[in-house]
Design a protein around this motif. Structure first.
Motif, short mmCIF file in Angstrom:
data_model
loop_
_atom_site.label_atom_id
_atom_site.label_comp_id
_atom_site.label_asym_id
_atom_site.label_seq_id
_atom_site.Cartn_x
_atom_site.Cartn_y
_atom_site.Cartn_z
N MET A 66 5.32 2.90 -3.10
CA MET A 66 6.41 3.91 -3.47
C MET A 66 7.48 3.05 -4.36
O MET A 66 8.10 3.47 -5.15
N LEU B 267 -3.75 2.04 3.04
CA LEU B 267 -3.01 3.43 3.20
C LEU B 267 -3.57 4.60 2.13
O LEU B 267 -3.18 5.78 2.49
N GLY B 268 -4.48 4.15 1.22
CA GLY B 268 -5.02 5.32 0.28
C GLY B 268 -3.83 5.83 -0.55
O GLY B 268 -3.81 6.99 -0.83
N GLU B 269 -2.75 4.90 -1.00
CA GLU B 269 -1.89 5.78 -1.92
C GLU B 269 -1.31 4.22 -2.75
O GLU B 269 -1.54 3.27 -2.21
N ASP B 270 -0.53 4.65 -3.73
CA ASP B 270 0.09 3.57 -4.36
C ASP B 270 1.39 3.15 -3.58
O ASP B 270 1.91 3.77 -2.99
N CYS C 158 -2.63 -1.97 -0.80
CA CYS C 158 -2.18 -0.56 -0.36
C CYS C 158 -3.02 0.40 -0.38
O CYS C 158 -3.13 1.37 0.34
N ARG C 159 -3.64 0.45 -1.67
CA ARG C 159 -4.50 1.51 -1.85
C ARG C 159 -5.58 1.40 -1.04
O ARG C 159 -6.21 2.68 -0.68
N ARG C 160 -6.12 0.39 -0.73
CA ARG C 160 -7.28 0.16 0.20
C ARG C 160 -6.85 0.69 1.66
O ARG C 160 -7.58 1.49 2.39
#
Length: 404
Positions: free
Chosen positions: A241, A236-239, A232-234
């Motif tokens: 939800m 979408l660039g976010e943690d 998800c971090r790779r």
């Protein structure tokens, strides 16, 4: 969607080391004949479901992803129809949000994907011997789709046709309620009695839309849960939800040592085996409940075949009242929520879901696999809700139309 598009395409996640090759290439749900074959409409997931559980602190966790052919939506619909007819006054008083808009969005998206105004859509089911057949038939009737088994379909010149007394009728879209491995005995599981010979080739030729796309079950295996936060971090660039239950895949030696040293607070489960909605059996083993002989056997399995298993943290679940022979009793619950893609490439979340309750008082998440109760789930509105249903009235006027 992004994970499946990469793994059945360029496989950058494997090359960059974000996913071990064994989790994908050693996964029985990775269908090699589908690699390099993008879906006709570009969508791998038309529908998605997630099993949610609430911990003691009120925080919600994702217990499992459902991407193969998300089951339970027919049961949720059945529960709602029955309850709305038994308690109509309560529905009006509490302004319960209707489910029909969600199913309408689902239908409009499927029609849009075919590019036709009046397409022929078939719901593919394994048949009456399948445990979810009632839900399949109920959903097909509600949406107005043709309920078909593999033997009702045939592939000619890379096109899928429905067999009828009037001859062969071309099929534009298949709403799949059959495991992808069983869909084509020619290129997938050769001993499958349910599939349609040539279906993969028809998809490869771009002549049929399948929802969800064959091979999408790869994303729901438990081994993938261990890597979803990083992916998800790779991508979408976010943690995330909503976090998923902490999961460890013992294919790595350091992770294996951690799992072996933490057996008492983990459950051990299959990394790749699917568990159906109605399954009474479970391969999940709570480490703290193991006998000495069972513990030695689990340690041996993890040591020799660690990549076939996962270790998951045991999450105590919140409870809901259930009527039993002893009156109202608290029972652990999980909530399965459903999401579908809309015709404008957005998403529609069902205002409700399928609440499952355990028949045991054990509040650990593994207990839910032994449960067999469900509840209707209400989402309330501040305003009165319009009465909308996709069920056709037996008294409604049928508009005649000329056909070939």
């Amino acid at each position: 969607e992004l994970i499946l598009a990469d793994l059945y395409g360029p496989q950058r996640l494997l090359r960059d080391g974000l996913l071990p090759s064994a989790v994908v290439l050693g996964n029985p749900h990775f269908l090699r004949p589908c690699h390099g074959v993008p879906p006709r409409d570009g969508r791998y997931l038309h529908a998605y479901a997630a099993d949610l559980g609430r911990g003691p602190d009120g925080r919600w966790w994702v217990l499992a992803d459902r991407t193969q052919a998300p089951a339970g939506v027919g049961f949720a619909l059945e529960n709602r129809v029955i309850l709305s007819r038994c308690l109509p006054e309560l529905f009006r008083e509490f302004h319960v949000r209707r489910l029909a808009n969600h199913f309408q969005a689902m239908h409009e998206n499927l029609v849009c994907r075919t590019g036709k105004e009046n397409p022929r859509i078939v719901l593919l089911t394994p048949g009456p011997e399948g445990e979810g057949f009632f839900a399949h038939a109920y959903l097909a009737r509600y949406l107005g789709y043709t309920l078909a088994e593999g033997g009702d379909l045939t592939v000619r010149d890379n096109r899928v046709y429905l067999k009828s007394v009037d001859g062969l009728k071309p099929v534009d879209l298949i709403l799949r309620r059959l495991d992808a491995e069983d869909c084509d005995p020619l290129e997938l599981r050769s001993d499958s009695p349910y599939g349609v010979a040539g279906l993969v080739q028809s998809s490869r030729a771009g002549n049929i839309t399948i929802a969800n796309a064959m091979g999408s079950g790869l994303a729901e295996t438990k081994a993938m849960l261990a890597f979803v936060p990083t992916l998800c971090r790779r991508l979408l660039g976010e943690d995330l939800m909503i976090p998923n239950v902490p999961t460890w895949w013992p294919g790595d030696e350091q992770i294996k040592e951690f799992v072996l040293g933490s057996l008492d607070r983990l459950s051990i489960d299959s990394a790749y085996k699917r568990r159906s909605l109605l399954s009474r059996a479970t391969s999940t083993v709570p480490g703290a409940a193991l006998s000495p002989a069972e513990r030695l056997a689990i340690i041996d399995q993890l040591t020799t075949r660690g990549d076939d298993y996962v270790g998951q943290e045991l999450v105590p679940l919140s409870t809901t009242p259930v009527w039993t022979a002893d009156g109202l009793q608290p029972r652990p619950m999980t909530l399965r929520v459903f999401i579908v893609v809309t015709s404008d490439d957005g998403y529609s979340v069902m205002p409700g879901g399928l609440t499952r309750v355990s028949s045991f008082a054990d509040a650990r998440s593994v207990a839910l696999h032994r449960g067999d109760g469900t509840k209707d789930t209400w989402v309330l509105s501040d305003e009165p809700q319009t009465t909308l249903t996709l069920f056709g009235s037996p008294l409604s006027y049928v508009k005649p139309k000329r056909t070939g």
